[in-house]
Design an enzyme around this catalytic site. Structure first.
Site, mmCIF file in Angstrom:
data_model
loop_
_atom_site.group_PDB
_atom_site.id
_atom_site.type_symbol
_atom_site.label_atom_id
_atom_site.label_comp_id
_atom_site.label_asym_id
_atom_site.label_seq_id
_atom_site.Cartn_x
_atom_site.Cartn_y
_atom_site.Cartn_z
ATOM 1 N N LYS A 243 45.900 43.990 -65.300
ATOM 2 C CA LYS A 243 44.710 44.144 -64.466
ATOM 3 C C LYS A 243 45.035 44.955 -63.216
ATOM 4 C CE LYS A 243 41.270 42.630 -65.669
ATOM 5 N NZ LYS A 243 40.307 43.226 -66.635
ATOM 6 N N TYR B 36 49.252 39.512 -68.133
ATOM 7 C CA TYR B 36 47.812 39.690 -67.969
ATOM 8 C C TYR B 36 47.496 40.243 -66.581
ATOM 9 C CZ TYR B 36 43.008 38.555 -66.821
ATOM 10 O OH TYR B 36 41.716 38.622 -66.365
ATOM 11 N N SER C 226 40.671 40.916 -61.695
ATOM 12 C CA SER C 226 40.942 39.478 -61.727
ATOM 13 C C SER C 226 41.792 39.043 -60.539
ATOM 14 C CB SER C 226 41.682 39.133 -63.024
ATOM 15 O OG SER C 226 42.198 37.822 -62.994
#
Length: 338
Positions: free
Chosen positions: A146, A142, A117
């Site tokens: 990643k 988050y 991402s």
């Protein structure tokens, strides 16, 4: 060769499964169906129901289907949720990936493709498009998970001779077919369309950012383009040397502000009379993140083919199809999955 797509019944996963099968690749999907929909999968694609935390299931699946490569798309992805519950995100996004890689190494699978991402970049140091060499400084859990996943994939590939690739894709929107539409409520395009359908104003999370109109600027990429990029990366890996790694941005190279997006969505829904309203900024949101896409073009031969208007138009058609299906079945909760 046979590819196992983890999260293959999800919004992005089903698009990847269809792109790969249409190109003649053999595909198996693994999905726990917590947000995926089995009917999204192309006819003839086997579905194994379960999670990457189930090592025994992974071992059986890799062996029974003679898997040669893995495409890993399953992950928690909501920024605000990750801020509120980082333990959940590290457990599912990092620990789950660890279990999967252990199974892959044990089975002798030679290729691994990770969906990463743009969240790994955090807040870029300037307004220039971010390249794959831009320092990664994620600003929320988050993005941290990643980035940790990328580290884990590269290290495992180098240690055990896997050819690996990490695709850092940007904000995904639209649908290739109405039945594959994003049925979730965490991505901005379906959120805006749903509010406009109810006659409510889209809510912009903050307008005090250092951007031309004060709202966040993002690079939105059509899900069909994301699927095409996965196919290109998978085929690249079939001839890549053992232990090699490729990290690539997947975007359009064009930034669109959240306010611009809200106006386009209102037009697509025939509600140009509804002006967006501004709410408080969302924790962990960087101001501007737009992709540099040269490496994708030069190495994978990939260039995004769809623009923002096409993304919104297709998302609108997907929403209409989902609503129609809910009316037919009388199951409104089905629209909350995906």
């Amino acid at each position: 060769m046979t590819w196992l797509i983890i999260g293959g019944a999800g919004y992005i996963g089903a698009h990847v499964a269809r792109a790969m099968t249409a190109a003649g690749e053999s595909v198996v999907a693994l999905d726990d169906l917590s947000s995926g929909v089995a009917e999204r999968l192309p006819e003839g694609v086997p579905l194994v129901r379960g999670t990457v935390a189930d090592r025994a299931l992974l071992d059986r699946t890799l062996a029974e289907h003679s898997v040669d490569g893995v495409v890993h798309l399953a992950a928690r992805k909501e920024v605000a949720e990750s801020v509120a519950d980082p333990l959940l995100y590290y457990r599912e996004n990092v620990h789950g990936l660890t279990v999967l890689l252990e199974a892959v190494v044990a089975a002798g699978v030679g290729r691994f493709l990770l969906s990463s991402s743009a969240a790994v970049y955090g807040t870029p140091p300037d307004d220039a498009p971010v390249t794959e060499a831009t320092p990664c400084r994620p600003v929320n859990p988050y993005g941290e998970t990643k980035l940790a996943g990328e580290w884990l994939v590269r290290a495992t590939g180098a240690a055990h001779g896997l050819a690996t690739s990490c695709l850092r894709y940007f904000n995904v929107a639209g649908t290739a077919l109405p039945e594959l539409a994003d049925r979730g409520r965490s991505n901005v395009v379906p959120i805006f369309l749903e509010r406009l359908a109810r006659g409510e104003a889209p809510v912009i999370n903050g307008d005090g950012y250092p951007t031309p109109d004060g709202t966040c600027v993002r690079d939105y990429v059509h899900v069909a383009d994301v699927a095409a990029a996965h196919l290109a990366a998978a085929r690249y890996l079939t001839t890549a040397p053992a232990g090699s790694d490729l990290t690539v941005n997947i975007g359009t190279g064009t930034g669109v502000s959240v306010r611009e997006l809200a106006v386009l969505a209102a037009g697509a829904m025939g509600r140009s009379d509804i002006e967006p309203v501004v709410g408080p900024p969302r924790a962990g949101d960087p101001a501007r993140v737009v992709a540099a896409v040269d490496r994708a073009r030069e190495v994978l031969g990939f260039t995004a083919a769809h623009d923002m208007r096409e993304m919104i138009a297709s998302a609108r058609e997907g929403r209409l199809a989902t609503v129609s299906a809910q009316v037919t079945t009388g199951n409104e909760s089905a629209g909350q999955r995906g």
